[in-house]
Scaffold this active site. Structure first.
Site, mmCIF file in Angstrom:
data_model
loop_
_atom_site.group_PDB
_atom_site.id
_atom_site.type_symbol
_atom_site.label_atom_id
_atom_site.label_comp_id
_atom_site.label_asym_id
_atom_site.label_seq_id
_atom_site.Cartn_x
_atom_site.Cartn_y
_atom_site.Cartn_z
ATOM 1 N N MET A 30 0.849 -1.197 0.000
ATOM 2 C CA MET A 30 0.000 0.000 0.000
ATOM 3 C C MET A 30 0.889 1.253 0.000
ATOM 4 S SD MET A 30 -3.554 -0.830 1.821
ATOM 5 C CE MET A 30 -3.165 -0.379 3.516
ATOM 6 N N GLY A 31 2.167 1.095 -0.331
ATOM 7 C CA GLY A 31 3.068 2.247 -0.409
ATOM 8 C C GLY A 31 3.569 2.690 0.952
ATOM 9 N N ASN A 32 4.116 3.923 0.998
ATOM 10 C CA ASN A 32 4.781 4.450 2.204
ATOM 11 C C ASN A 32 5.803 3.424 2.682
ATOM 12 O OD1 ASN A 32 4.332 5.160 5.605
ATOM 13 N ND2 ASN A 32 5.027 6.659 4.147
ATOM 14 N N LEU A 33 6.692 3.096 1.760
ATOM 15 C CA LEU A 33 7.591 1.952 1.949
ATOM 16 C C LEU A 33 8.633 2.208 3.028
ATOM 17 C CD1 LEU A 33 8.102 1.008 -1.801
ATOM 18 C CD2 LEU A 33 6.296 0.284 -0.221
ATOM 19 N N HIS A 34 8.903 1.178 3.809
ATOM 20 C CA HIS A 34 9.971 1.215 4.811
ATOM 21 C C HIS A 34 10.883 0.007 4.587
ATOM 22 C CE1 HIS A 34 7.596 -1.864 6.760
ATOM 23 N NE2 HIS A 34 6.569 -1.037 6.919
ATOM 24 N N HIS A 37 9.324 -3.407 3.775
ATOM 25 C CA HIS A 37 8.922 -3.625 2.376
ATOM 26 C C HIS A 37 10.141 -3.935 1.501
ATOM 27 C CE1 HIS A 37 5.597 -0.782 3.688
ATOM 28 N NE2 HIS A 37 4.889 -1.773 3.166
ATOM 29 N N GLN A 153 -2.983 -12.044 7.969
ATOM 30 C CA GLN A 153 -3.140 -11.773 6.533
ATOM 31 C C GLN A 153 -2.387 -12.807 5.712
ATOM 32 O OE1 GLN A 153 -2.759 -7.699 4.592
ATOM 33 N NE2 GLN A 153 -0.727 -8.510 4.138
ATOM 34 N N SER A 185 6.121 -0.345 10.525
ATOM 35 C CA SER A 185 4.768 -0.267 9.970
ATOM 36 C C SER A 185 4.505 1.162 9.530
ATOM 37 C CB SER A 185 3.743 -0.652 11.040
ATOM 38 O OG SER A 185 2.440 -0.235 10.639
ATOM 39 N N SER A 186 3.767 1.299 8.426
ATOM 40 C CA SER A 186 3.408 2.656 7.978
ATOM 41 C C SER A 186 2.620 3.371 9.061
ATOM 42 C CB SER A 186 2.580 2.586 6.708
ATOM 43 O OG SER A 186 3.328 1.950 5.699
#
Lengths: 280, 280
Positions: A30-34, A37, A153, A185-186
């Site tokens: 879902m993006g906002n990568l850390h 990811h 998940q 986590s984002s």
């Protein structure tokens, strides 16, 4: 890195790669990568010729009143990180491409989608399985990598892939943690300085509970004490469950592969974490 | 004709074909094949290099109390017919292969699965979409052919394939009819001699209703009169609806692509049929 925002263009590109016998790895996000990811991209890259990542903030996995509007969107920064990590293809579809007007289909994994995070977030996992099924059908990867932080998940996606006979190797990557133990986590971005000092209590409580389980303390007491510890640290526990890591049912004394699942609220964030291990 | 009863063996065979660039056509069936099924094989064959058919009496699409036990199984005869028709591959899985212990996943197309046959047969279409999704993931065909007799099923499968971004051309084949007008169906085998004389009233009523629609008679009155005609002929109508052929909603006066959907009980059989046409 090739960037596509339409399904047809992505498909055409990947068909060319597949015709050349290339193996496709896939990391949906879902993006906002850390760094978590990026470790998934690295793991996918080690096992495929072409790594595809997607960035899509999927509306159907947010329950009513949840944080879809303020969910962090940092596309430019994400692209830079993906290029640095050697990602080959990025797919960034619009919502109306993935959910065109009149769409009606949902993919549901019964029972395990209703527990834990599914109990607190109505419809969440049906949203996850539906979007992942769509993305799998578009990308048709050989291998797909998911983070272990979202343990439930991961279990549900594995179940879906197996049940629906998808010919995809679903892999787990280890949870990436800050030095404090806090799982990346984002949603950590929602935390204030003060809350960032409190949040590591989640992982601390997980490691405490693991020791208590290995010392054969009562499961019910561990769960109760763990919630008390979280509350004491300044969190509001949603759930804390000791489970069989394969079925996600409450662990019995014969189970050896254990996962402890936890969710807790902190300020405006809802944080999750887990610890899985073998018990002799 | 190659015959496979395991998923792995079928996949291995088809992978070889696909590597050679062969185009795969697919015709899923529940067996007890008649000329209608064979016309689907013919249509698939005209558009692909390898035609795969499956025979699987899918338990999840039978509602409680329905005819799964007595559903006709004629595998030997089916094999002969498929060979004669030039079918290349037959897949005949066991129930436990398609629904292994612990499987939990369902694919649902909301709204249109709840109407008409879905209203009379609880869970029927979720069973259909789930098994078709599994079979599609196993076979990964380029084109799949379904009979128009099951018009609602065809619409729902098209919807699923579109919504889940399946890269499969879903095609309809015309309904195959006896000289009497009766649509060919495995369930006609449940009819006595006398009932076989009554059953063609279904198609007769459809053609009567089509004329009445083209003559701009009131839709409600046509539906009411049609049910009366079926009852008079000795059938017990379940439903008779004049619909938009694309959405399956009740037709409005502006709709031009019309389908009349009918289901009726006769003896121990539940028969369905439909007629779709353009209205100026």
């Amino acid at each position: 890195m090739h960037i596509f925002d339409t399904i047809d263009a992505l498909r055409e590109h990947l068909n060319q790669q597949k015709k050349q016998g290339k193996r496709i790895g896939f990391v949906p996000t879902m993006g906002n990568l850390h760094k978590g990811h990026l470790s998934l991209i690295k793991q996918a890259k080690a096992q495929s010729d072409v790594v595809v990542s997607s960035i899509f903030v999927n509306p159907t996995q947010f329950s009513k009143g949840e944080d879809i509007e303020r969910y962090p969107r940092t596309l430019e920064q994400d692209q830079t990180l993906l290029i640095e990590q050697g990602c080959d293809v990025l797919f960034i579809p619009e919502v109306q491409s993935m959910y065109p007007k009149g769409e009606l289909t949902r993919v549901s994994v019964k029972d395990i989608s209703a527990k834990y995070c599914g109990a607190s977030r109505e419809g969440h996992f049906d949203g996850v399985t539906t979007i992942v099924c769509k993305l799998f059908n578009i990308v048709q990867p050989d291998v797909a990598v998911f983070g272990s932080k979202d343990f439930q998940q991961l279990a549900i996606i594995r179940h879906m892939a197996k049940d629906l006979m998808m010919n995809i190797d679903i892999q787990a990557a280890p949870t990436f943690r800050a030095d404090s133990g806090l799982a990346l986590s984002s949603r950590n971005g929602y935390l204030s300085e003060e809350e960032l000092d409190i949040a590591p209590a989640i992982y601390k409580t997980l490691t405490w509970a693991k020791e208590a389980i290995l010392n054969n303390q009562s499961q019910a007491k561990i769960e109760k004490d763990a919630k008390a510890k979280l509350t004491e640290a300044g969190l509001k526990p949603d759930y804390f469950h000791i489970c069989n890591a394969d079925t996600l049912q409450a662990a019995t004394k014969d189970d050896t592969h254990i996962v402890i699942l936890v969710a807790a609220y902190l300020g405006s964030a809802r944080l999750i974490d887990n610890l899985n291990f073998e018990k002799q």
